[in-house]
Design an enzyme around this catalytic site. Structure first.
Site, PDB file in Angstrom:
ATOM      1  N   SER A 134       0.829  -1.261   0.006  1.00 39.96           N
ATOM      2  CA  SER A 134       0.170   0.036   0.110  1.00 39.96           C
ATOM      3  C   SER A 134       0.979   1.183   0.152  1.00 39.96           C
ATOM      4  O   SER A 134       2.183   1.092   0.215  1.00 39.96           O
ATOM      5  CB  SER A 134      -0.869   0.074   1.218  1.00 39.96           C
ATOM      6  OG  SER A 134      -0.118   0.473   2.387  1.00 39.96           O
ATOM      7  N   ASP A 138      -1.533  -0.938  -3.690  1.00 45.42           N
ATOM      8  CA  ASP A 138      -2.655  -1.004  -3.304  1.00 45.42           C
ATOM      9  C   ASP A 138      -2.840   0.539  -2.481  1.00 45.42           C
ATOM     10  O   ASP A 138      -2.002   1.136  -2.077  1.00 45.42           O
ATOM     11  CB  ASP A 138      -2.905  -1.783  -1.924  1.00 45.42           C
ATOM     12  CG  ASP A 138      -4.394  -1.985  -1.549  1.00 45.42           C
ATOM     13  OD1 ASP A 138      -5.262  -2.173  -2.447  1.00 45.42           O
ATOM     14  OD2 ASP A 138      -4.566  -2.226  -0.363  1.00 45.42           O
ATOM     15  N   ASP A 151      -6.998   5.004  -5.501  1.00 41.23           N
ATOM     16  CA  ASP A 151      -8.323   5.312  -4.351  1.00 41.23           C
ATOM     17  C   ASP A 151      -8.388   6.572  -4.376  1.00 41.23           C
ATOM     18  O   ASP A 151      -7.605   7.580  -3.745  1.00 41.23           O
ATOM     19  CB  ASP A 151      -7.684   4.898  -3.160  1.00 41.23           C
ATOM     20  CG  ASP A 151      -8.742   4.958  -2.060  1.00 41.23           C
ATOM     21  OD1 ASP A 151      -9.729   5.372  -2.236  1.00 41.23           O
ATOM     22  OD2 ASP A 151      -8.530   4.745  -1.046  1.00 41.23           O
ATOM     23  N   GLU A 154     -12.287   2.559  -5.994  1.00 42.95           N
ATOM     24  CA  GLU A 154     -13.253   2.192  -4.946  1.00 42.95           C
ATOM     25  C   GLU A 154     -14.317   3.092  -5.033  1.00 42.95           C
ATOM     26  O   GLU A 154     -14.226   4.357  -5.297  1.00 42.95           O
ATOM     27  CB  GLU A 154     -12.522   2.141  -3.690  1.00 42.95           C
ATOM     28  CG  GLU A 154     -13.592   2.139  -2.597  1.00 42.95           C
ATOM     29  CD  GLU A 154     -12.853   2.119  -1.098  1.00 42.95           C
ATOM     30  OE1 GLU A 154     -13.313   2.747   0.003  1.00 42.95           O
ATOM     31  OE2 GLU A 154     -11.702   1.757  -0.891  1.00 42.95           O
ATOM     32  N   HIS A 201     -11.949  -1.432   7.240  1.00 50.99           N
ATOM     33  CA  HIS A 201     -10.521  -1.587   7.378  1.00 50.99           C
ATOM     34  C   HIS A 201     -10.361  -1.626   8.929  1.00 50.99           C
ATOM     35  O   HIS A 201     -10.882  -1.304   9.645  1.00 50.99           O
ATOM     36  CB  HIS A 201      -9.869  -0.648   6.766  1.00 50.99           C
ATOM     37  CG  HIS A 201      -9.778  -0.377   5.443  1.00 50.99           C
ATOM     38  ND1 HIS A 201     -10.481   0.511   4.724  1.00 50.99           N
ATOM     39  CD2 HIS A 201      -9.416  -1.233   4.231  1.00 50.99           C
ATOM     40  CE1 HIS A 201     -10.498   0.327   3.470  1.00 50.99           C
ATOM     41  NE2 HIS A 201      -9.571  -0.673   3.091  1.00 50.99           N
ATOM     42  N   HIS A 240     -12.584  -4.999   0.379  1.00 55.80           N
ATOM     43  CA  HIS A 240     -11.552  -4.585   1.308  1.00 55.80           C
ATOM     44  C   HIS A 240     -12.036  -4.646   2.707  1.00 55.80           C
ATOM     45  O   HIS A 240     -13.202  -5.113   3.158  1.00 55.80           O
ATOM     46  CB  HIS A 240     -11.421  -3.036   1.124  1.00 55.80           C
ATOM     47  CG  HIS A 240     -10.357  -2.590  -0.125  1.00 55.80           C
ATOM     48  ND1 HIS A 240      -9.509  -1.772  -0.173  1.00 55.80           N
ATOM     49  CD2 HIS A 240     -10.623  -3.354  -1.266  1.00 55.80           C
ATOM     50  CE1 HIS A 240      -9.000  -1.968  -1.400  1.00 55.80           C
ATOM     51  NE2 HIS A 240     -10.040  -2.636  -2.168  1.00 55.80           N
ATOM     52  N   ASN A 291      -9.223  -8.836  -0.048  1.00 59.72           N
ATOM     53  CA  ASN A 291      -8.087  -8.152   0.693  1.00 59.72           C
ATOM     54  C   ASN A 291      -7.890  -8.373   2.025  1.00 59.72           C
ATOM     55  O   ASN A 291      -8.826  -8.315   2.694  1.00 59.72           O
ATOM     56  CB  ASN A 291      -8.035  -6.738   0.413  1.00 59.72           C
ATOM     57  CG  ASN A 291      -7.933  -6.174  -1.113  1.00 59.72           C
ATOM     58  OD1 ASN A 291      -7.993  -6.974  -1.870  1.00 59.72           O
ATOM     59  ND2 ASN A 291      -7.482  -4.924  -1.244  1.00 59.72           N
TER      60      ASN A 291
END
Length: 292
Positions: free
Chosen positions: A50, A84, A106, A136, A189, A217, A239
């Site tokens: 990421s 990511d 993103d 997303e 998340h 996610h 993910n």
């Protein structure tokens, strides 16, 4: 084994009606654990780095990407590299040269129209350079600063208006040309407990509305059976990040509690790596056999 592309792995999983596990790399031990876990199950997987992880490594993508790619190439199962949660245009443009076949761009913190515009631009650049692009729509939440305009406290998965609207998703995919879409369906998340309940009716509606693979996610907080049901309903890329960090940290704590005089990091990183490999294997068994 040579690196394969994310597009290949996602397409193959979708064709079988299975999922593909995508696991976040922070340290070399993460990468080694992901490869080991995938080999135990005999399943392909995606190793993803990421933008936050790049920032942790001093903003230098090259070293962590090279180490992760080397681990992936040494594995006996097909593995791909994915970048990511990229918000930086500079990082997006660095991806192909560092071995990444795909990027999750993103812009989800932006209002819908701005997200669409920025994502369409990223997709055009990505496709011109052979990069598969995920985006997303909706707000998965769970991270500080993921509120409107990138500020405020972390959004909750059940906040009104955060879940992905199927009609809006269909337009977004058509107008941006994205290759996959991360959607907000009840996961979040950074969850350390697996208590999330997904909106399976919404997953099915999104699958009907959107012609590209769906991405879940925040899967660390989703129980196995919920993941199986989501994959059976059409979720493809799953993910996982926090679950690896939880396994790693718990193993380190346990070792140091029992051996407080330890100073050699290999003594606690070895059980941490083993714990992460077991976690990877567990998730891969779930996503690779959703009806089991």
């Amino acid at each position: 084994m040579p690196l394969v592309t994310t597009a290949e792995l996602v397409s193959a999983a979708a064709a079988r009606g299975h999922g593909i596990g995508a696991f976040n790399v922070i340290t070399l031990e993460h990468a080694e654990a992901i490869a080991e876990g995938a080999e135990r199950v005999g399943a392909p997987a995606i190793l993803q780095i990421s933008e936050n992880a790049v920032r942790f490594h001093g903003g230098r993508l090259g070293a962590v990407a090279a180490a992760t790619a080397a681990v992936a190439r040494a594995a006996s199962v097909p593995l791909a590299l994915h970048l990511d949660h990229v918000e930086s245009a500079e990082l997006l443009r660095a991806a192909p040269a560092e071995g990444f076949s795909s990027v999750m761009f993103d812009a989800s913190k932006l209002p819908y129209a701005e997200n669409l515009k920025a994502t369409a631009e990223a997709v055009r650049w990505g496709h011109d350079h052979g990069v598969w692009v995920e985006a997303e729509l909706g707000a998965v939440g769970g991270k500080e600063g993921d509120g409107a305009d990138g500020g405020g406290p972390a959004l909750d998965a059940h906040t009104p208006g955060v879940r992905t609207d199927p009609a809006e998703a269909a337009v977004f995919v058509a107008e941006t040309g994205v290759d996959a879409l991360a959607v907000a369906v009840g996961s979040s998340h950074a969850m350390t407990r697996r208590t999330a309940a997904l909106d399976h009716a919404l997953v099915a509606a999104l699958r009907e509305a959107v012609p590209v693979p769906l991405v879940l996610h925040g899967s660390s907080g989703v129980p196995d059976e919920e993941i199986r049901r989501a994959v059976a309903a059409g979720m493809v890329k799953v993910n996982v990040g926090t679950a690896l960090n939880t396994a790693c940290t718990e193993a380190v704590r346990a070792h140091l509690a029992g051996h407080p005089a330890t100073v050699d990091p290999r003594k606690y990183l070895a059980p941490a790596r083993e714990a992460m490999a077991g976690t990877v294997a567990g998730f891969l068994r779930v996503v690779s056999s959703p009806q089991a």
